[in-house]
Design a protein around this motif. Structure first.
Motif, short mmCIF file in Angstrom:
data_model
loop_
_atom_site.label_atom_id
_atom_site.label_comp_id
_atom_site.label_asym_id
_atom_site.label_seq_id
_atom_site.Cartn_x
_atom_site.Cartn_y
_atom_site.Cartn_z
N CYS A 1 0.99 8.81 1.09
CA CYS A 1 1.36 9.85 2.03
C CYS A 1 1.52 11.17 1.27
CB CYS A 1 2.66 9.51 2.74
SG CYS A 1 2.55 8.08 3.82
N SER B 1 6.34 6.47 7.78
CA SER B 1 6.45 7.43 6.68
C SER B 1 5.63 8.68 6.91
CB SER B 1 6.02 6.75 5.36
OG SER B 1 6.88 5.70 5.04
N CYS B 2 4.41 8.55 7.44
CA CYS B 2 3.55 9.71 7.62
C CYS B 2 2.56 9.44 8.74
CB CYS B 2 2.83 10.06 6.31
SG CYS B 2 1.77 8.75 5.68
N GLN C 1 5.83 13.05 3.70
CA GLN C 1 6.38 11.78 4.16
C GLN C 1 7.87 11.87 4.44
OE1 GLN C 1 6.14 8.68 1.19
NE2 GLN C 1 6.26 10.14 -0.49
#
Length: 633
Positions: free
Chosen positions: A96, A118-119, A99
């Motif tokens: 990522c 996370s992303c 993130q």
């Protein structure tokens, strides 16, 4: 040509690695300006909204924002993602660029909060729940692309309150969007479509809620209404019908609809009334008008399959159809001929919960859904284990295969044991398990809950795990006078569980001592040479009413060798922590007879002869006195 292409690929990889390194340098050098408070302390029932800097505008480059959210002991944190839009991960290395990380600390080890995103971009809102009452939130961005960011509502809940959310409470703007959509359709409708469109989402069984009509605009409106999601809570039964029910449904119509229950529930469908065009012939059953209900990912396969399960037509509707998670999709298709009154179907949400009572000294087992076939996607299932008072539970893997991730954030099995202080399952027992290494655990209480989560992607064969109830008292071991016994760690020669605390009560017959020798020994050792702070074995005995340790604390590869007790009664204690597990130990215990101490015989020679004669002389004197008294007048 091949060499030129290979050189181009090598150059691209080097350039990508260099770019990643540069991004790392930029991120590490930034501050947390504009990130908001560094910590939040939330009371029960309170909430806070986390937003990326600048939201709803794009967040800046080179950010490093950290905050810690703490809730009262015994509660957990629920994260409700309202908006999430960050730079996507790289396609080659899976990293990522920008993130958001949610992390928790369990028994001194930091883990990623399960199912945290996370992303990338979330198409719809979602929610996750922490395992503990404290979560560390870190947001970083690099120096390339900028996106809108995120808006997440964090509130405090207790484990017994979950799940409490419904679709409407998760999406507060859903009702207004629904009304706006309907009003837009009404404004564009033909004059002959001026009918009541305030359609209740839960009609009474067997009643009509939509006036039949052939207006094109009105039918488009009803088609829109029949594609809106249906939300189901634990305490209600919802009904959904075909268009125009109980009048004939329109011809040449196709639509899908999603049904959503509370997180951790199953959906159960039953037909109140069902009548679609009848179909004839073997495997082509339901080839005209058809209703299919299945899990979202399997809906198309159910429609295309020759198997009749999950496919309904004629007068055959679903009866006690159970979808093994909280989301289902229905697909309805009618052809150009042969319409009928359609369907009215009820749906209710039931908890995915299984109570397993384990009797004393008995072994039970539990498996993932469908085992040994692949488990369902998007599953949230709870297993609760109860043993009699005065017992603890030992879990041992027979088979284990889940989707692998280093932090087990996709598919996972995790255990919590009952906390006597809070009366809730808030005490983590080991870390989450995934991949091919399953749990080998021992609880300290008689009640444990296991939580099985899966995401919407890969699904594997699942697990088969046994659980045994062991009395929470010293394990008696008797050493016979004519032979020895062998003492082994739990599961030996397989790895012993984590959090083991076992006492072996070892007795030999009176007049014997006990000698201990290593047959095999492999425990977790200290990081540096030391006093065995992790997994270890110790021996104790009582001598002259004083308890003392016999030998030393044993760990690593060094066990007892010719360790001899002073008495016939020894207690051996084995303890392990939450981390590394090895094969354990096999220790022999043999009786050693206590020989009586030989004393030298008494000699009456020389001076000792005079001492030996003293009692005899006194006896003769006393006898003479008694005799003289008896003969004297």
């Amino acid at each position: 040509m091949g060499c030129w292409l290979m050189q181009l690929l090598i150059f691209y990889f080097r350039l990508t690695l260099l770019g990643s390194a540069c991004r790392a340098v930029f991120v590490q050098s930034t501050s947390n300006d504009g990130c908001g408070p560094s910590s939040y302390s939330l009371a029960t029932g309170a909430n806070v909204t986390l937003r990326s800097p600048g939201y709803p505008a794009s967040y800046p480059d080179n950010l490093w924002c950290e905050t810690t959210i703490t809730a009262p002991a015994g509660s957990v944190l629920r994260f409700r993602y309202q908006w999430f839009e960050l730079e996507r991960l790289t396609s080659i290395f899976g990293r990522c660029h920008d993130q958001l990380k949610l992390k928790e600390t369990v028994n001194g080890v930091e883990y990623v909060t399960p199912h945290a995103v996370s992303c990338g971009v979330l198409a719809t809102p979602m929610e996750i729940t922490s395992r503990t009452n404290q979560v560390s939130v870190t947001f970083t961005s690099d120096d390339s692309r900028r996106y809108r960011g995120y808006e997440i509502i964090v509130d405090v809940v207790t484990p017994r309150q979950l799940p409490i959310s419904s679709f409407v409470s998760l999406y507060p703007d859903f009702a207004q969007r629904y009304v706006d959509t309907v009003e837009n359709w009404i404004a564009a409708a033909d004059d002959d479509a001026s009918v009541d469109v305030n359609v209740p989402t839960t009609p009474a069984p067997g009643t009509s809620t939509i006036r039949p009509t052939t207006s094109g605009s009105y039918l488009r409106l009803q088609l829109l209404l029949h594609q809106l999601p249906i939300t189901v809570s634990y305490d209600t039964v919802r009904y959904f019908t075909s268009i125009n029910y109980p009048a004939d449904y329109p011809a040449s119509t196709t639509y899908t609809r999603e049904i959503i229950g509370p997180a951790g529930s199953q959906l159960v469908f039953d037909s109140v009334n069902f009548a679609l065009e009848e179909s004839y012939g073997g495997y082509t059953s339901c080839r005209y008008d058809i209703l299919t209900i299945d899990e979202p990912h399997d809906l198309l396969m159910s429609y295309l399959s020759f198997d009749s399960s999950g496919r309904y037509c004629g007068t055959k509707g679903p009866q006690n159809l159970t979808i093994p998670n909280n989301r289902a999709s229905l697909f309805f298709k009618s052809d150009a001929t042969g319409q009928d009154r359609g369907f009215n179907i009820s749906v209710r949400a039931v908890g995915v919960y299984q109570l397993i009572n384990v009797t004393a000294n008995a072994t039970a087992s539990f498996t993932s859904p469908n085992f040994p076939q692949p488990y369902p996607r998007d599953t949230n299932r709870t297993y609760e284990f109860a043993a009699p008072e005065g017992h603890y539970l030992v879990f041992k893997v027979q088979s284990f295969s889940l989707e692998y991730d280093s932090s087990c954030q996709y598919d996972s099995l995790q255990f919590n044991e009952l906390d006597p202080a809070t009366k809730a399952y808030t005490r983590p027992l080991g870390k989450p398990f995934c991949g091919f290494k399953g749990p080998s655990l021992q609880s300290s209480t008689n009640r444990v809950a296991a939580y099985f989560f899966t995401d919407s992607y890969q699904h594997h064969a699942g697990f088969n795990i046994t659980v045994t109830a062991i009395p929470n008292k010293p394990m008696p071991i008797r050493v016979p006078a004519d032979g020895g016994v062998y003492i082994t760690s739990p599961n030996y020669p397989d790895s012993y569980p984590t959090f083991v605390n076992v006492t072996y009560d070892i007795k030999a017959p009176e007049g014997y001592r006990i000698r201990f020798d290593v047959v095999a020994f492999n425990l977790e050792g200290p990081f540096m040479k030391g006093e065995c702070p992790h997994d270890h074995v110790r021996f104790f005995e009582r001598v002259n009413k004083v308890v003392k340790m016999l030998g030393t604390k044993y760990c690593s590869l060094e066990g007892p060798d010719e360790l001899l007790s002073e008495t016939n009664h020894v207690r051996m204690v084995f303890q392990s922590d939450f981390s590394v597990n090895h094969s354990g130990f096999n220790i022999s215990a043999y009786p050693v007879k206590i020989e009586p101490v030989a004393r030298p015989p008494v000699s009456c020679a020389g001076f000792a002869l005079k001492l030996c004669q003293v009692p005899l002389l006194l006896f003769l004197v006393l006898e003479a006195l008694l005799f003289s008294k008896s003969i004297l007048p």
